[in-house]
Scaffold this active site. Structure first.
Site, short mmCIF file in Angstrom:
data_model
loop_
_atom_site.label_atom_id
_atom_site.label_comp_id
_atom_site.label_asym_id
_atom_site.label_seq_id
_atom_site.Cartn_x
_atom_site.Cartn_y
_atom_site.Cartn_z
N ARG A 265 0.87 -1.19 0.00
CA ARG A 265 0.00 0.00 0.00
C ARG A 265 0.90 1.24 0.00
O ARG A 265 1.41 1.62 1.06
CB ARG A 265 -0.88 -0.05 1.25
CG ARG A 265 -2.14 0.75 1.20
CD ARG A 265 -2.80 0.83 2.56
NE ARG A 265 -2.07 1.74 3.43
CZ ARG A 265 -1.98 1.62 4.76
NH1 ARG A 265 -2.56 0.61 5.38
NH2 ARG A 265 -1.32 2.51 5.47
N HIS A 269 -3.79 4.55 4.55
CA HIS A 269 -4.92 3.61 4.49
C HIS A 269 -6.12 4.27 3.81
O HIS A 269 -6.70 3.72 2.88
CB HIS A 269 -5.28 3.15 5.90
CG HIS A 269 -6.56 2.40 5.97
ND1 HIS A 269 -6.69 1.12 5.47
CD2 HIS A 269 -7.78 2.76 6.42
CE1 HIS A 269 -7.94 0.73 5.65
NE2 HIS A 269 -8.62 1.70 6.22
N TYR A 278 3.29 5.19 11.59
CA TYR A 278 3.54 3.79 11.99
C TYR A 278 4.39 3.02 10.97
O TYR A 278 4.68 1.86 11.16
CB TYR A 278 2.22 3.04 12.24
CG TYR A 278 1.23 3.10 11.09
CD1 TYR A 278 1.33 2.21 10.02
CD2 TYR A 278 0.19 4.03 11.08
CE1 TYR A 278 0.44 2.26 8.97
CE2 TYR A 278 -0.71 4.09 10.02
CZ TYR A 278 -0.58 3.21 8.98
OH TYR A 278 -1.47 3.25 7.92
#
Ligand SMILES: Cc1ncc(C[n+]2csc(CCOP(=O)(O)OP(=O)(O)O)c2C)c(N)n1
Length: 368
Positions: A265, A269, A278
């Site tokens: 990805r 998100h 993160y």
């Protein structure tokens, strides 16, 4: 402690498929369907998905769109999957599927409508049998199993060609009960169904190894009696081969299959997320080295099928397509607020009459 003697009862292998390596060089002869026209088509569709994505994120940033889940870096999976379906098959998408929706013939303005909160966007004009985008995790797999059951039943009743239901998801979704339930039924009832899992390594901020202890996602299907394959999800040819093969199998009445497409990805998100909190910058930088568009681009250029001049023409064409779609989307009259009930219920439950009337009256008050 003394160990008992054991006999081997079952064993399995998970194969991995790749046609184009990270540099875009062929690792083996390409399958027959991968003609120059087909490859060029995928190249275009992946770039269109990237452009729509980019504009959608910008529209969200300027307050014109709601939360949007980008598909950046995962375009090959959606485009190849949707390309493998016939018009009559039923696609049951999750939310990260701009590439697949475009390839299914869904209009850009419909996609913008969906993420702008206008449910008319989910009523896909050119893919009317496909299910609406599913935001709850993994529920679409149960819907797809139900659809596949109906398709099989109808095929048995009227002897028409067997159609296939295809459910897409992320790898995080395969930790949900719905996934196992759907697979179990698909396996035991030999449903004409294909699971396509986009293993983009992250479920929001949860890395793959914190989601599941299994070595591959593909092997989860083995427990349900379903064949499974892992493919390079940034290689549009590999994804297409695997999904086509699974579709043909299902059409022959041999039941379901699962394709685990390995990707990354490259985006947050959703627009409500900040992945830099993160995820390390170096991991992201690494992943950019093997993204799907560049890989296909390299291959096409090496074959003499692509050039800077062709790219400039395509950029101009896609920019125009996008502008027309934006104009169409923005010139739509808004839905009445009561539409949220109309899209959800065929017949409104009595308990909601009052809310419905109140909303309608409020809107009429505003309009007057
Ligand atoms: C039933 C349900 N539980 C939780 C959520 C919140 N949620 C949204 S996206 C997400 C992670 C999904 O990750 P994955 O399946 O790997 O798909 P990806 O978004 O990475 O493509 C979660 C937990 C949800 N949408 N639905």
């Amino acid at each position: 402690m003394h160990k008992p003697r054991l006999q081997l009862q079952a064993s399995f292998d998970i194969a991995y498929l790749q046609y184009l390596d990270k540099q875009g060089q062929a690792t083996q002869p390409l399958p027959d369907f991968a003609t120059p026209d087909w490859l060029s088509h995928c190249h275009r569709q992946m770039q269109l998905a990237r452009l729509v994505d980019d504009r959608a994120v910008k529209l969200q940033r300027t307050g014109r769109l709601g939360t949007y889940p980008s598909t950046l870096g995962q375009e090959a999976i959606g485009v190849a999957t949707a390309n493998a379906l016939m018009a009559e098959d039923v696609y049951c998408p999750y939310y990260r599927e701009t590439g697949a929706l475009l390839e299914r013939g869904v209009e850009i303005e419909e996609i913008l409508a969906i993420w702008g909160g206008d449910e008319r966007g989910q009523n896909f004009q050119h893919a009317p049998k496909d299910l609406p985008i599913c935001v709850p995790i993994a529920t679409q797999m149960l819907h797809a199993a139900g659809v596949a059951f109906a398709l099989k039943y109808r095929h048995q009743q009227n002897n028409q060609p067997l159609q296939v239901a295809v459910a897409s998801s992320g790898e995080g979704a395969t930790s949900k009960g719905d996934f196992y339930e759907a697979m179990n039924l698909a396996g035991v009832w030999k449903l004409p169904m294909v699971f396509v899992v986009n293993n983009n390594q992250w479920a929001i901020s949860v890395p793959r190894n914190a989601q599941t202890a299994t070595q591959t996602i593909a092997q989860k299907a083995i427990a349900a009696g379903i064949p499974a394959l892992q493919v390079d999800g940034n290689d549009v040819v590999a994804v297409a081969w695997a999904v086509r093969d699974a579709m043909e199998r299902a059409r022959r009445g041999e039941g379901a299959a699962l394709v685990e497409a390995m990707s990354y990805r490259l985006c947050d998100h959703t627009t409500a997320d900040d992945a830099s909190r993160y995820r390390s910058a170096s991991e992201l930088e690494q992943a950019w080295q093997w993204e799907p568009v560049k890989r296909l681009d390299n291959y096409l250029r090496a074959q003499g099928l692509w050039s800077d001049a062709k790219q400039q023409d395509l950029d101009r064409e896609l920019a125009q397509v996008m502008e027309v779609a934006l104009t169409n989307w923005e010139s739509r009259a808004p839905e009445p607020v009561t539409a949220m009930f109309d899209h959800l219920y065929a017949r409104l439950p009595e308990g909601l009459y009052e809310q419905y009337d109140q909303l309608r009256d409020e809107q009429q008050g505003v309009a007057e």
